[in-house]
Motif scaffolding. Sequence first.
Motif, PDB file in Angstrom:
ATOM      1  N   GLY A   1       0.809  -1.203   0.000  1.00 35.46           N
ATOM      2  CA  GLY A   1       0.000   0.000   0.000  1.00 35.46           C
ATOM      3  C   GLY A   1       0.844   1.255   0.000  1.00 35.46           C
ATOM      4  N   LEU A   2       0.329   2.304   0.640  1.00 35.30           N
ATOM      5  CA  LEU A   2       1.056   3.566   0.706  1.00 35.30           C
ATOM      6  C   LEU A   2       2.369   3.416   1.446  1.00 35.30           C
ATOM      7  CD1 LEU A   2       1.494   6.613   0.520  1.00 35.30           C
ATOM      8  CD2 LEU A   2      -0.037   6.875   2.480  1.00 35.30           C
ATOM      9  N   GLY A   3       2.334   2.885   2.663  1.00 38.38           N
ATOM     10  CA  GLY A   3       3.543   2.735   3.462  1.00 38.38           C
ATOM     11  C   GLY A   3       3.568   1.442   4.232  1.00 38.38           C
ATOM     12  N   HIS A   4       2.811   0.457   3.759  1.00 34.53           N
ATOM     13  CA  HIS A   4       2.824  -0.843   4.435  1.00 34.53           C
ATOM     14  C   HIS A   4       2.735  -1.963   3.414  1.00 34.53           C
ATOM     15  CE1 HIS A   4      -1.539  -0.641   3.818  1.00 34.53           C
ATOM     16  NE2 HIS A   4      -1.672  -1.876   4.267  1.00 34.53           N
ATOM     17  N   THR A   5       3.060  -3.164   3.886  1.00 32.30           N
ATOM     18  CA  THR A   5       3.088  -4.352   3.047  1.00 32.30           C
ATOM     19  C   THR A   5       2.478  -5.505   3.820  1.00 32.30           C
ATOM     20  OG1 THR A   5       5.199  -3.545   2.184  1.00 32.30           O
ATOM     21  CG2 THR A   5       4.576  -5.781   1.584  1.00 32.30           C
ATOM     22  N   CYS A   6       1.792  -6.411   3.151  1.00 32.32           N
ATOM     23  CA  CYS A   6       1.255  -7.602   3.799  1.00 32.32           C
ATOM     24  C   CYS A   6       1.567  -8.831   2.960  1.00 32.32           C
ATOM     25  CB  CYS A   6      -0.254  -7.493   4.000  1.00 32.32           C
ATOM     26  SG  CYS A   6      -0.775  -6.199   5.158  1.00 32.32           S
ATOM     27  N   ALA A   7       1.643  -9.968   3.627  1.00 24.73           N
ATOM     28  CA  ALA A   7       1.906 -11.235   2.957  1.00 24.73           C
ATOM     29  C   ALA A   7       0.942 -12.293   3.456  1.00 24.73           C
ATOM     30  CB  ALA A   7       3.342 -11.681   3.207  1.00 24.73           C
ATOM     31  N   ARG A   8       0.597 -13.215   2.576  1.00 22.60           N
ATOM     32  CA  ARG A   8      -0.079 -14.440   2.992  1.00 22.60           C
ATOM     33  C   ARG A   8       0.981 -15.523   3.053  1.00 22.60           C
ATOM     34  NH1 ARG A   8      -2.778 -18.657   0.450  1.00 22.60           N
ATOM     35  NH2 ARG A   8      -2.482 -17.700  -1.606  1.00 22.60           N
ATOM     36  N   VAL A   9       1.151 -16.100   4.211  1.00 26.33           N
ATOM     37  CA  VAL A   9       2.230 -17.070   4.419  1.00 26.33           C
ATOM     38  C   VAL A   9       1.643 -18.425   4.785  1.00 26.33           C
ATOM     39  CG1 VAL A   9       3.835 -15.272   5.150  1.00 26.33           C
ATOM     40  CG2 VAL A   9       2.514 -16.496   6.873  1.00 26.33           C
ATOM     41  N   GLY A  10       2.415 -19.470   4.492  1.00 26.80           N
ATOM     42  CA  GLY A  10       1.968 -20.815   4.815  1.00 26.80           C
ATOM     43  C   GLY A  10       0.664 -21.153   4.122  1.00 26.80           C
ATOM     44  N   VAL A  11      -0.283 -21.690   4.874  1.00 29.02           N
ATOM     45  CA  VAL A  11      -1.568 -22.080   4.292  1.00 29.02           C
ATOM     46  C   VAL A  11      -2.578 -20.947   4.323  1.00 29.02           C
ATOM     47  CG1 VAL A  11      -1.258 -24.516   4.860  1.00 29.02           C
ATOM     48  CG2 VAL A  11      -2.371 -22.996   6.512  1.00 29.02           C
ATOM     49  N   GLY A  12      -2.221 -19.793   4.909  1.00 28.25           N
ATOM     50  CA  GLY A  12      -3.170 -18.686   4.910  1.00 28.25           C
ATOM     51  C   GLY A  12      -3.059 -17.719   6.059  1.00 28.25           C
ATOM     52  N   ASP A  13      -1.972 -17.754   6.808  1.00 33.96           N
ATOM     53  CA  ASP A  13      -1.747 -16.726   7.833  1.00 33.96           C
ATOM     54  C   ASP A  13      -1.419 -15.402   7.145  1.00 33.96           C
ATOM     55  OD1 ASP A  13      -2.093 -17.953  10.381  1.00 33.96           O
ATOM     56  OD2 ASP A  13      -0.245 -19.084  10.037  1.00 33.96           O
ATOM     57  N   LEU A  14      -1.860 -14.287   7.711  1.00 36.97           N
ATOM     58  CA  LEU A  14      -1.528 -12.973   7.198  1.00 36.97           C
ATOM     59  C   LEU A  14      -0.543 -12.276   8.118  1.00 36.97           C
ATOM     60  CD1 LEU A  14      -4.969 -11.566   5.963  1.00 36.97           C
ATOM     61  CD2 LEU A  14      -3.353 -13.074   4.795  1.00 36.97           C
ATOM     62  N   GLU A  15       0.453 -11.623   7.542  1.00 42.73           N
ATOM     63  CA  GLU A  15       1.435 -10.857   8.298  1.00 42.73           C
ATOM     64  C   GLU A  15       1.688  -9.545   7.568  1.00 42.73           C
ATOM     65  OE1 GLU A  15       4.819 -13.353   9.038  1.00 42.73           O
ATOM     66  OE2 GLU A  15       3.647 -14.785  10.221  1.00 42.73           O
ATOM     67  N   CYS A  16       1.756  -8.448   8.322  1.00 42.37           N
ATOM     68  CA  CYS A  16       1.902  -7.118   7.741  1.00 42.37           C
ATOM     69  C   CYS A  16       3.011  -6.352   8.442  1.00 42.37           C
ATOM     70  CB  CYS A  16       0.593  -6.336   7.868  1.00 42.37           C
ATOM     71  SG  CYS A  16      -0.839  -7.097   7.058  1.00 42.37           S
ATOM     72  N   TRP A  17       3.562  -5.352   7.743  1.00 46.54           N
ATOM     73  CA  TRP A  17       4.621  -4.523   8.319  1.00 46.54           C
ATOM     74  C   TRP A  17       4.607  -3.145   7.666  1.00 46.54           C
ATOM     75  CZ3 TRP A  17       5.173  -8.903   5.402  1.00 46.54           C
ATOM     76  CH2 TRP A  17       5.786  -8.793   4.151  1.00 46.54           C
ATOM     77  N   GLY A  18       5.192  -2.160   8.393  1.00 49.86           N
ATOM     78  CA  GLY A  18       5.282  -0.807   7.860  1.00 49.86           C
ATOM     79  C   GLY A  18       4.446   0.190   8.623  1.00 49.86           C
ATOM     80  N   ARG A  19       3.864   1.166   7.909  1.00 53.13           N
ATOM     81  CA  ARG A  19       3.118   2.276   8.511  1.00 53.13           C
ATOM     82  C   ARG A  19       1.813   1.774   9.130  1.00 53.13           C
ATOM     83  NH1 ARG A  19       2.806   7.938   8.018  1.00 53.13           N
ATOM     84  NH2 ARG A  19       0.689   8.786   8.001  1.00 53.13           N
TER      85      ARG A  19
END
Length: 404
Positions: free
Chosen positions: A258-276
Amino acid sequence: MKRRFGLLVLLLASTSACLDPIRSTTAEDCDEDGASCPAPDSGQRGLARKVSVGSQHACALLETGGVRCWGGVGLVGDGTRALRASAVDVRGLGSGVLAIAAGGQHTCAVVEGGTVRCWGDNSLGQLGNGNTMASLEPVDVPGAGTNVVTVTSGLAHSCSLHAGGQVMCWGANDFFQLGGEFTGKTPRPVPVLGLPANLTVLAAGANHTCAATTDGEAWCWGANAHGELGNGLASPTPEPGAVRVRGLSGPVRALTAGLGHTCARVGVGDLECWGRNVSGALGDDTALDSATPVRPVGLPSTMRQVRAGNEFTCALGPEGGARCWGLNGDGQLGDGTRIHRAAPVDVTALGNEVVDLSAGVTSTCAVMRDGQVRCWGGNATGQLGDGTQSDRVAPAVVQGLGAP
């Protein structure tokens, strides 16, 4: 950063009514310099299977392989400068389209044969055709070659992922979001340096870009003022080169930025995000930025999609329900309010019928099981496609799509 982004979007919006030179001979009986024009009935209507949302417009990829767009002045690719408050055909893309990506004021598509075509604003070279002249209809990106499998678009840059796993980028580069060693706009595709060769996932944010390998390792490059690159650091001064995302709990299967953050879908479907995270875009029920991945609260570990917008995020659950969190001043979370949410909330009136999501600057759209598209949030330029320019805090049906 938010103020700077807002100024950039405002600047692009203020110049979009002057997309010169006109690269179309299409004439319309309406004011092409900004007034809303009626949508022509071209007979290309069809059910949607994917949707992509930009800052002031959105596009749907149809089951027929065609593309229809709606929204801001000169952004829908129909050869006019008209604001389209309902969906219209993109000129020359009636079939054969494999992927679409709406950016700030431009859109790119991958067509059969693995080539890329883009349209819209081009002041920073984001159309990739070697010049900075805007185009009201799709133009070829010759330097991208013929083996592109997907494309992604940021605020004013785009990147392509190739069959061999390589990435090429073009457009704005003031934050090294193209992955090279020098800043400055680049109107032709250039290879991203220092990446592994086996990339299968690609995502562009406003001013940064990320990719992931077949074995689930994630790399990012570009702006990092809020830790959006995920390497444990945050710096107001961008540095060239890609860095590896640290602290992920499993292999990355999907990325969104996004503007100042990022997210990932990891493994079978966990979500993890980082940034603003000042507006809660990370979904961890705080307003604290994080330069390493954190998990949004209250979500199952079998999520199907995650989509980052401008300081907000939406996700698709295993049963087809949509949840959103973060900035909500325009109703872009779709929960019937304008209250910012630091943790996920349900989007109203969608049930478990969603098959695809996309988040933009002030609006969000979803493709439903029946092929309809529903959108919510800011609608000043008709980007919700419901035939009006009224904001919506709950989903509205896009007009101009449906059974052929």
